[in-house]
Design a protein around this motif. Structure first.
Motif, short mmCIF file in Angstrom:
data_model
loop_
_atom_site.label_atom_id
_atom_site.label_comp_id
_atom_site.label_asym_id
_atom_site.label_seq_id
_atom_site.Cartn_x
_atom_site.Cartn_y
_atom_site.Cartn_z
N LEU A 124 -92.08 -8.71 -12.04
CA LEU A 124 -92.63 -8.71 -13.31
C LEU A 124 -93.76 -7.73 -13.65
O LEU A 124 -93.90 -7.16 -14.67
CB LEU A 124 -93.33 -10.20 -13.70
N GLU A 125 -94.23 -7.26 -12.63
CA GLU A 125 -95.54 -6.35 -12.54
C GLU A 125 -95.08 -4.85 -12.87
O GLU A 125 -95.84 -4.09 -13.08
CB GLU A 125 -96.48 -6.45 -11.33
N THR A 179 -88.53 -9.08 -16.30
CA THR A 179 -88.71 -10.05 -17.27
C THR A 179 -88.86 -11.66 -16.87
O THR A 179 -87.98 -11.85 -15.83
CB THR A 179 -87.66 -10.23 -18.41
N PRO A 180 -89.57 -12.64 -17.20
CA PRO A 180 -89.67 -14.02 -16.70
C PRO A 180 -88.19 -14.36 -17.05
O PRO A 180 -87.58 -14.18 -18.07
CB PRO A 180 -90.71 -14.56 -17.68
N GLY A 181 -87.63 -15.28 -15.86
CA GLY A 181 -86.55 -16.05 -15.96
C GLY A 181 -85.24 -15.20 -15.71
O GLY A 181 -84.00 -15.82 -15.41
N ARG A 182 -85.65 -14.00 -15.14
CA ARG A 182 -84.42 -13.12 -14.66
C ARG A 182 -83.92 -13.85 -13.30
O ARG A 182 -82.61 -13.86 -13.10
CB ARG A 182 -84.75 -11.59 -14.40
N GLU A 219 -83.95 -7.76 -20.38
CA GLU A 219 -85.09 -6.95 -19.90
C GLU A 219 -85.04 -5.63 -20.30
O GLU A 219 -85.96 -4.91 -20.56
CB GLU A 219 -85.09 -7.11 -18.35
N SER A 268 -92.87 -7.22 -24.29
CA SER A 268 -92.55 -8.29 -23.41
C SER A 268 -92.34 -9.51 -24.08
O SER A 268 -93.15 -9.62 -25.11
CB SER A 268 -93.21 -8.24 -22.05
N PRO A 322 -92.17 -13.84 -24.05
CA PRO A 322 -92.42 -15.26 -23.05
C PRO A 322 -91.04 -15.67 -22.55
O PRO A 322 -89.92 -15.59 -23.02
CB PRO A 322 -93.18 -16.15 -23.91
N LEU A 323 -91.22 -16.40 -21.41
CA LEU A 323 -90.12 -17.06 -20.69
C LEU A 323 -89.26 -18.06 -21.79
O LEU A 323 -88.22 -17.87 -21.81
CB LEU A 323 -90.61 -17.83 -19.73
N ASN A 344 -85.30 -17.77 -22.37
CA ASN A 344 -84.10 -18.58 -22.02
C ASN A 344 -83.57 -19.13 -23.35
O ASN A 344 -82.39 -19.43 -23.18
CB ASN A 344 -85.07 -19.85 -21.41
#
Length: 436
Positions: A176-177, A181-184, A371, A380, A382-383, A387
């Motif tokens: 992420l840093e 992407t969250p959820g990948r 992503e 970016s 959010p998760l 999803n």
């Protein structure tokens, strides 16, 4: 040639050709990868020795957009396997309607025998070897077997050093840093869970009463197990290279996942580490459910009497040799190419529904696409957004596959999925024509 994944892919295409509205000349073009690069990778290991590794990158088809596909580190990697996987990626991205073509990469190595420094050196050497082929608008690698966000970070950094500036969108599946992407990480397993739920809705069956066996408890298998367990299904068996755990009353998925994420093997878990930190469930009676599981063989897992079998390991595990012993009423292919064509024909005759790999495990490439889009926009999400978009896209592809299957009276879901993917890719070729 059942053990040749490329021949298996071609046979799957051939089965779909009679149902797909594709010009035969274009169809023949679709059987051949555009290019495959073989690279030689000398690496100085922590031990002081220099070892020479071999790697590949296959770019299969770019009619619909940039090449997209993972990189695997495994001792059994071959050029034919990489080309087959690149072909499957082509049909997968077309089926879920992403603006990509298909690619795949691989390095012949045993990651367990390499230190973290060795893996970094090997990854950077491999990236340098293929860097003239890859790029954010050309070919975008991602994680696969035995590679992870750290591997992608090394690849992104190596490519960026040559470019002179950071290029986060050259790979997906990053931490992420640095633009991940969250959820990948859990995306492929989440996609498997979603299509399993959709299959049960289509079959008018109750998932909360279903038994599930999952071959492979890596990233994909463990996340699919967790999400299906949360949905109420009973995960009765799973496995890794050391063996398989089986409990007809249901495995404690969270305890098993904690054990494996800490570096443990399933055979150790079965041998007696199952009750650690479990307590008595505060006297609610649920502790009775978590009996110590039995150890069974990986082959035996495939033949358990369950509602759903999810092969989530390697290709070519359901074959003519064992298909007659399979007792699952449905198969959801989390791995790439786990079922040979000969086995497919038997399952079709027996009316065993098989959700094909190019649909079942497409969650990873869908979220990789998300992503990549975020990186291009330098923005970016959010998760929850990621999803929701994953569920929308893979759900749409599932519905389209079912519609194709029902309306055209096709023999199985794989043929339905392939007809859609082949028609979309062929249409792109026909519009673009031949150059020069």
């Amino acid at each position: 040639m059942a053990d040749d994944p490329f021949e298996n892919m071609l046979a799957q295409m051939d089965r779909a050709e009679e149902y797909a509205d594709v010009d035969h000349g274009v169809f023949e073009r679709l059987k051949h990868p555009e290019r495959t690069l073989k690279v030689t990778l000398p690496v100085e290991l922590d031990s002081g020795e220099v070892e020479v590794f071999e790697g590949y990158r296959c770019q299969f088809d770019s009619a619909r957009g940039p090449f997209k596909g993972g990189v695997r580190f495994h001792p059994t990697v071959t050029q034919r396997e990489v080309e087959a996987l690149a072909g499957w990626m082509t049909w997968k991205t077309a089926l879920v309607d992403l603006p990509y073509g298909g690619a795949k990469g691989g390095v012949i190595c045993e990651p367990k025998e390499l230190t973290q420094n060795d893996l970094e050196s090997l990854t950077r050497r491999y990236t340098e070897g293929i860097r003239r082929m890859i790029g954010p608008e050309t070919d975008v690698p991602a994680p696969d077997m035995n590679t992870n966000p750290q591997t992608m970070a090394w690849m992104m950094d190596t490519y960026s050093m040559y470019e002179g500036h950071s290029v986060p969108q050259v790979v997906t599946g990053k931490p992420l840093e640095i633009g991940g992407t969250p959820g990948r990480v859990e995306a492929t397993g989440r996609g498997v869970s979603i299509v399993t739920e959709r299959l049960f809705e289509y079959l008018d069956r109750d998932l909360s009463e279903a038994t599930v066996a999952i071959q492979g408890f890596g990233n994909v298998g463990s996340n699919a197990a967790r999400l299906l367990d949360e949905a109420g299904a009973r995960i009765v068996a799973t496995s890794d290279v050391s063996g398989a755990a089986y409990d007809p009353d249901g495995l404690d998925v969270s305890a098993l996942a904690a054990h494996v994420s800490a570096g443990g093997l399933i055979e150790e878990y079965v041998a007696g580490e199952t009750r650690a930190d479990r307590g008595d469930r505060e006297g609610d009676g649920s502790a009775d459910r978590w009996d110590d599981p039995d150890e069974i063989g990986n082959d035996e897992l495939l033949t358990l009497d369950v509602d759903v079998l999810i092969p989530a390991a390697v290709e070519g595990v359901i074959t003519a040799d064992n298909v007659d012993d399979l007792r699952a009423s449905a198969v959801v292919e989390a791995a790439n190419g786990p079922t040979t064509v000969a086995a497919d024909e038997v399952l079709t005759e027996r009316d065993v529904q098989v959700v094909p790999d190019i649909l079942a495990n497409a969650g990873g490439v869908i979220v990789s696409y998300l992503e990549w889009v975020q990186n291009a926009q330098e923005f970016s999400w959010p998760l929850e957004t990621v999803n929701a978009e994953l569920e929308r896209r893979i759900g749409t592809a599932f519905d389209q596959t079912i519609d194709q299957y029902d309306e055209k009276g096709l023999p199985d879901l794989r043929t339905a999925a392939y007809t859609l993917a082949l028609e979309r890719t062929a249409s792109a070729h026909e519009y673009r024509g031949l150059f020069p």
